[in-house]
Write a protein that holds these residues in place. Structure first.
Motif, PDB file in Angstrom:
ATOM      1  N   PRO A 287       0.961  -1.069   0.106  1.00 56.21           N
ATOM      2  CA  PRO A 287       0.090   0.079   0.124  1.00 56.21           C
ATOM      3  C   PRO A 287       0.861   1.081   0.038  1.00 56.21           C
ATOM      4  N   ASP A 288       0.733   2.457  -0.547  1.00 56.67           N
ATOM      5  CA  ASP A 288       1.109   3.444  -0.463  1.00 56.67           C
ATOM      6  C   ASP A 288       1.045   3.931   1.095  1.00 56.67           C
ATOM      7  N   GLU A 289       1.592   4.919   1.506  1.00 47.95           N
ATOM      8  CA  GLU A 289       1.742   5.150   2.812  1.00 47.95           C
ATOM      9  C   GLU A 289       3.107   7.321   2.522  1.00 47.95           C
ATOM     10  N   ASN A 290       2.489   7.133   3.938  1.00 50.33           N
ATOM     11  CA  ASN A 290       3.540   8.867   4.125  1.00 50.33           C
ATOM     12  C   ASN A 290       3.246   9.563   3.435  1.00 50.33           C
ATOM     13  N   LEU A 291       2.123   9.872   2.110  1.00 50.73           N
ATOM     14  CA  LEU A 291       2.248  10.669   1.506  1.00 50.73           C
ATOM     15  C   LEU A 291       1.726  11.557   1.169  1.00 50.73           C
ATOM     16  N   LYS A 292       1.618  11.953   3.113  1.00 45.17           N
ATOM     17  CA  LYS A 292       0.936  13.587   3.788  1.00 45.17           C
ATOM     18  C   LYS A 292       2.205  13.583   4.452  1.00 45.17           C
ATOM     19  N   ASP A 293       3.378  13.305   3.943  1.00 45.08           N
ATOM     20  CA  ASP A 293       4.940  14.002   5.262  1.00 45.08           C
ATOM     21  C   ASP A 293       5.142  14.627   4.523  1.00 45.08           C
ATOM     22  N   PRO A 294       5.600  16.239   5.928  1.00 51.63           N
ATOM     23  CA  PRO A 294       6.063  17.495   5.612  1.00 51.63           C
ATOM     24  C   PRO A 294       7.232  17.187   4.852  1.00 51.63           C
ATOM     25  N   ARG A 295       7.425  17.117   4.640  1.00 48.79           N
ATOM     26  CA  ARG A 295       8.819  17.042   3.500  1.00 48.79           C
ATOM     27  C   ARG A 295       8.481  17.294   2.366  1.00 48.79           C
ATOM     28  N   LEU A 296       7.450  16.865   2.002  1.00 54.15           N
ATOM     29  CA  LEU A 296       7.125  16.852   0.456  1.00 54.15           C
ATOM     30  C   LEU A 296       6.067  17.476   0.094  1.00 54.15           C
ATOM     31  N   LYS A 297       7.016  19.394   0.122  1.00 54.97           N
ATOM     32  CA  LYS A 297       6.191  20.772   0.452  1.00 54.97           C
ATOM     33  C   LYS A 297       5.827  21.272  -1.061  1.00 54.97           C
ATOM     34  N   GLY A 298       5.505  21.482  -1.334  1.00 56.09           N
ATOM     35  CA  GLY A 298       5.277  22.898  -2.412  1.00 56.09           C
ATOM     36  C   GLY A 298       4.958  21.145  -3.888  1.00 56.09           C
ATOM     37  N   GLY A 299       4.475  20.358  -3.560  1.00 54.16           N
ATOM     38  CA  GLY A 299       4.846  19.443  -4.614  1.00 54.16           C
ATOM     39  C   GLY A 299       6.424  18.264  -4.880  1.00 54.16           C
ATOM     40  N   VAL A 300       6.709  18.729  -4.078  1.00 61.84           N
ATOM     41  CA  VAL A 300       9.053  18.624  -4.321  1.00 61.84           C
ATOM     42  C   VAL A 300       9.450  17.629  -3.467  1.00 61.84           C
TER      43      VAL A 300
END
Length: 275
Positions: free
Chosen positions: A176-189
């Motif tokens: 399964p997909d996981e951690n897709l809302k990780d705060p490190r992924l800011k601004g689609g980067v």
């Protein structure tokens, strides 16, 4: 009779029209390239400059990748010879049973022909992914496998984890997909140093979600990418190795459609350690 001024204006108009045609053709080419980049990184891996991924980083987009321009000349191979051995042919019918301790720290070491890459794995935020990665490493699944895709335009990722070396290999199961809302992924980067799973999400149908397998990608430079790929670790050592691989460039492979690294990147041995 056409006057000299009228002729001059006509020639200027024709020149302007030619410039507009060339500009439009260049814009179309750029859009196509961005779609190529978006679908590449697959993995592979791993996703585009102005367009988001539609076919995922997992061996899709072969025709598009094939259209990517080859490097004008290959740099010398900066990597050594692979260790003796053959890539794994193992597959499994279902995801391995959960055995990771989500409160513990895990690290991974990829001993490659180009140098050692060290990873910190986040079992707390991506338990299924880390559990699968650790299981596959313990089974020798990654050993003697090529890192089959390097994207060095718009996206900056090295994709590995397919013993077939084609971008089409899987361990036989999905996670399964996981951690897709990780705060490190800011601004689609996805920032440099991110370790993430490739998958076959097409950007539209939820039926293509939760399609990760064994392929993963290492981000060696900040890359604009939609948050569709599970980030499950960070590179803690070996960024210089990734930059060395990237500097050697890539060339489209007409057989697989991947933009293969010019460097001979093979994972001689992958290990995961609980600490």
């Amino acid at each position: 009779m056409v006057s000299r001024d009228q002729r001059r204006r006509q020639l200027a108009r024709e020149k302007y029209e030619r410039q507009q045609q060339r500009r439009s053709a260049a814009e179309r080419k750029t859009r196509r390239r961005n779609v190529v980049i978006a679908s590449a990184v697959a993995v592979a891996l791993a996703a585009g400059v102005t367009a988001y991924a539609t076919t995922g980083l997992a061996g899709a987009g072969q025709d598009a990748d094939r259209a990517a321009p080859p490097s004008p000349s290959k740099a010398p191979d900066p990597c050594g010879k692979p260790a003796k051995g053959t890539p794994s042919t193992k597959t499994w019918k279902k995801e391995p049973a959960m055995s990771v301790d989500t409160s513990a720290s895990y690290s991974a070491k990829l001993a490659t022909t180009c140098g050692t890459i060290e990873l910190k794995l986040d079992a707390g935020k991506a338990p299924h992914t880390v559990n699968s990665f650790a299981f596959l490493a313990g089974q020798g699944y990654f050993d003697h496998s090529k890192c089959h895709r390097l994207v060095d335009q718009g996206l900056y990722v090295l994709q590995c984890g397919d013993p077939k070396g084609t971008g089409q290999g899987t361990p036989g199961y999905t996670i399964p997909d996981e951690n897709l809302k990780d705060p490190r992924l800011k601004g689609g980067v996805y920032p440099a140093g991110t370790v993430a799973m490739a998958n076959r999400y097409d950007g539209q149908s939820d039926k293509t979600r939760d399609s990760g397998g064994s392929q993963f990608f290492l981000v060696y430079q900040d890359s604009k990418l939609p948050p569709n790929y599970t980030p499950f670790g960070t590179v803690t050592g070996g960024m210089d190795v990734l930059r060395k691989i990237a500097k050697a460039g890539s060339t489209p492979d007409p057989q697989t459609g991947n933009t293969a690294p010019n460097a001979t990147v093979v994972i001689d041995r992958a290990t995961v350690r609980k600490s």
